[in-house]
Design a protein around this motif. Structure first.
Motif, short mmCIF file in Angstrom:
data_model
loop_
_atom_site.label_atom_id
_atom_site.label_comp_id
_atom_site.label_asym_id
_atom_site.label_seq_id
_atom_site.Cartn_x
_atom_site.Cartn_y
_atom_site.Cartn_z
N PRO A 251 0.82 -1.22 0.00
CA PRO A 251 0.00 0.00 0.00
C PRO A 251 0.85 1.26 0.00
CG PRO A 251 0.00 -1.02 2.16
CD PRO A 251 0.71 -1.97 1.25
N ILE A 252 0.25 2.37 -0.33
CA ILE A 252 0.99 3.62 -0.46
C ILE A 252 1.61 4.03 0.87
CG2 ILE A 252 -0.98 5.14 -0.02
CD1 ILE A 252 0.21 6.92 -2.34
N GLU A 253 0.98 3.66 1.98
CA GLU A 253 1.55 3.80 3.32
C GLU A 253 1.41 2.46 4.04
OE1 GLU A 253 -0.11 7.01 5.52
OE2 GLU A 253 0.67 8.56 4.17
N ALA A 254 2.44 2.06 4.75
CA ALA A 254 2.43 0.76 5.42
C ALA A 254 1.29 0.70 6.43
CB ALA A 254 3.77 0.52 6.12
N GLU A 255 0.57 -0.43 6.40
CA GLU A 255 -0.57 -0.62 7.30
C GLU A 255 -0.77 -2.10 7.51
OE1 GLU A 255 -3.74 1.18 5.10
OE2 GLU A 255 -3.93 -0.51 3.72
N PRO A 256 -1.51 -2.48 8.54
CA PRO A 256 -1.81 -3.90 8.74
C PRO A 256 -2.58 -4.46 7.55
CG PRO A 256 -2.34 -2.62 10.71
CD PRO A 256 -2.05 -1.63 9.63
N LEU A 257 -2.42 -5.74 7.30
CA LEU A 257 -3.09 -6.39 6.18
C LEU A 257 -4.60 -6.23 6.30
CD1 LEU A 257 -2.73 -8.18 3.65
CD2 LEU A 257 -2.92 -10.16 5.16
N GLN A 274 4.77 1.27 10.38
CA GLN A 274 3.40 1.71 10.12
C GLN A 274 3.39 3.18 9.70
OE1 GLN A 274 0.38 -0.10 11.92
NE2 GLN A 274 -1.17 1.41 11.45
N GLY A 275 2.68 3.46 8.59
CA GLY A 275 2.58 4.82 8.08
C GLY A 275 3.70 5.23 7.15
N GLU A 276 4.72 4.40 7.01
CA GLU A 276 5.85 4.75 6.15
C GLU A 276 5.45 4.69 4.69
OE1 GLU A 276 10.45 3.22 5.28
OE2 GLU A 276 9.29 2.42 6.97
N ALA A 277 5.84 5.70 3.93
CA ALA A 277 5.47 5.79 2.53
C ALA A 277 6.16 4.70 1.71
CB ALA A 277 5.82 7.16 1.97
N PRO A 280 9.04 7.40 -0.74
CA PRO A 280 9.09 8.80 -0.29
C PRO A 280 9.64 9.76 -1.33
CG PRO A 280 9.96 7.32 1.40
CD PRO A 280 9.79 6.51 0.15
N THR A 281 10.36 9.25 -2.33
CA THR A 281 10.86 10.14 -3.38
C THR A 281 9.73 10.65 -4.27
OG1 THR A 281 11.29 8.35 -4.96
CG2 THR A 281 13.04 8.88 -3.40
N ARG A 282 8.57 9.96 -4.23
CA ARG A 282 7.43 10.38 -5.02
C ARG A 282 6.31 10.96 -4.14
NH1 ARG A 282 7.03 8.98 -10.12
NH2 ARG A 282 4.79 8.64 -10.15
N TYR A 283 5.94 10.20 -3.12
CA TYR A 283 4.86 10.63 -2.21
C TYR A 283 5.31 10.34 -0.79
CZ TYR A 283 2.25 10.13 -6.58
OH TYR A 283 1.83 10.21 -7.88
N ASP A 284 5.48 11.40 0.02
CA ASP A 284 5.93 11.16 1.39
C ASP A 284 4.73 10.91 2.30
OD1 ASP A 284 4.79 13.63 2.02
OD2 ASP A 284 6.70 14.71 1.83
N GLU A 285 5.01 10.73 3.59
CA GLU A 285 3.96 10.39 4.54
C GLU A 285 2.92 11.49 4.70
OE1 GLU A 285 7.11 9.90 4.94
OE2 GLU A 285 7.49 7.87 5.66
N GLU A 286 3.26 12.71 4.35
CA GLU A 286 2.32 13.82 4.49
C GLU A 286 1.46 13.94 3.25
OE1 GLU A 286 4.52 17.31 5.38
OE2 GLU A 286 5.48 16.47 7.16
#
Length: 286
Positions: A251-257, A274-277, A280-286
């Motif tokens: 997923p675009i941000e790490a999350e539980p399955l 969890q929440g890590e993009a 990040p070079t394309r889309y960061d956590e924000e």
């Protein structure tokens, strides 16, 4: 020379084969190339034919997955990635070119939601194959179907519902559904399932590899349909008959399955916090 040394200052991933391809189209002659045993890894192949490809932690991970396909270590993959994260570039454009370069007597089939999209993937793969020194037969060199020199291997492309009488040592199904509206259509899903079972799967050679690649849209989209068939066999106690799929969910941000997987399916580990993009070079956590 390492991959970074092979990068250029251009801003787009422009194929290094453009000039070769233009000359080849002009006179329908086979471009000059050396027939040899191709030894480049998937990553080095990409650096050669796509000089400004962005080698990041994320794309290197996709390349490693592609290398497993080339090595015969990954036979059935269900790849779930968000849009704009290089899944089609790596798996539908670059991987076929490298696989056929290593196996010029083999054929790769590619299915997509429309014939123009499938043709675009095939045309790009053909160009990268040429750029790596491969030779294409001038008698069969179109976007929908092209062959290697000697008319032995090559690549075919088919849009949703289209038939083909051609074999496949490798099968890629990339974005077989355009989006949510189409995925919600029962008629579309019936057509998709019939196409997978009645056309694409019937073209597979013994020991062929398969990759299904798309953003998830519905529980019975192409990937969901493949998983449902495994679940059905497991429910009947017939696990031994089920296809052994390896699931790659990033997923675009790490999350539980978020989905339950059949028992016999294996899953690619995702070691992000969890929440890590994803990239990040394309889309960061924000």
């Amino acid at each position: 020379m390492n991959r970074l040394d092979m990068l250029t200052a251009s801003h787009d991933c422009l194929p290094a084969w453009e000039a070769v391809q233009k000359g080849w189209r002009a006179d329908l002659a086979i471009p000059t190339a050396t027939v040899d045993d191709y030894v480049l890894s998937f990553g080095d192949h990409i650096a050669k034919v796509c000089p400004n490809f962005p080698f990041t932690r994320h794309t290197e991970r996709l390349i490693e997955i592609g290398q497993r396909v080339l090595d015969g270590r990954l036979k059935r993959g269900l790849v779930m990635l968000p849009p704009r994260h290089y899944k089609s570039t790596v798996f539908s454009r670059l991987l076929p070119s490298c696989y056929i370069r290593h196996n010029p007597s083999h054929t790769v089939g590619l299915g997509a939601h429309s014939q123009p999209l499938a043709n675009e993937f095939s045309e790009a793969a053909r160009g990268y194959y040429l750029g790596s020194g491969g030779i294409v037969s001038p008698s069969t060199s179109g976007k929908e179907y092209w062959k290697t020199a000697g008319d032995i291997g090559g690549m075919w492309a088919a849009g949703l519902g289209k038939g083909t009488g051609l074999p496949a040592n490798g099968l890629i199904v990339d974005d077989p559904t355009k989006g949510r509206e189409e995925a919600d259509s029962a008629a579309h899903r019936r057509q998709l399932h019939n196409w997978i079972d009645g056309v694409l799967s019937t073209r597979l050679e013994p020991d062929a590899w398969q990759l299904y690649i798309h953003t998830r849209w519905h529980e019975l989209d192409a990937i969901g349909y493949k998983l449902s068939k495994v679940e059905e066999l497991e429910g009947k106690g017939l696990e031994r008959l089920a296809e052994k799929w390896h699931v790659i969910i990033l997923p675009i941000e790490a999350e539980p399955l978020q989905i339950a997987l059949p028992r016999t399916v294996t899953k690619e580990p995702d070691n992000r916090q969890q929440g890590e993009a994803l990239d990040p070079t394309r889309y960061d956590e924000e």
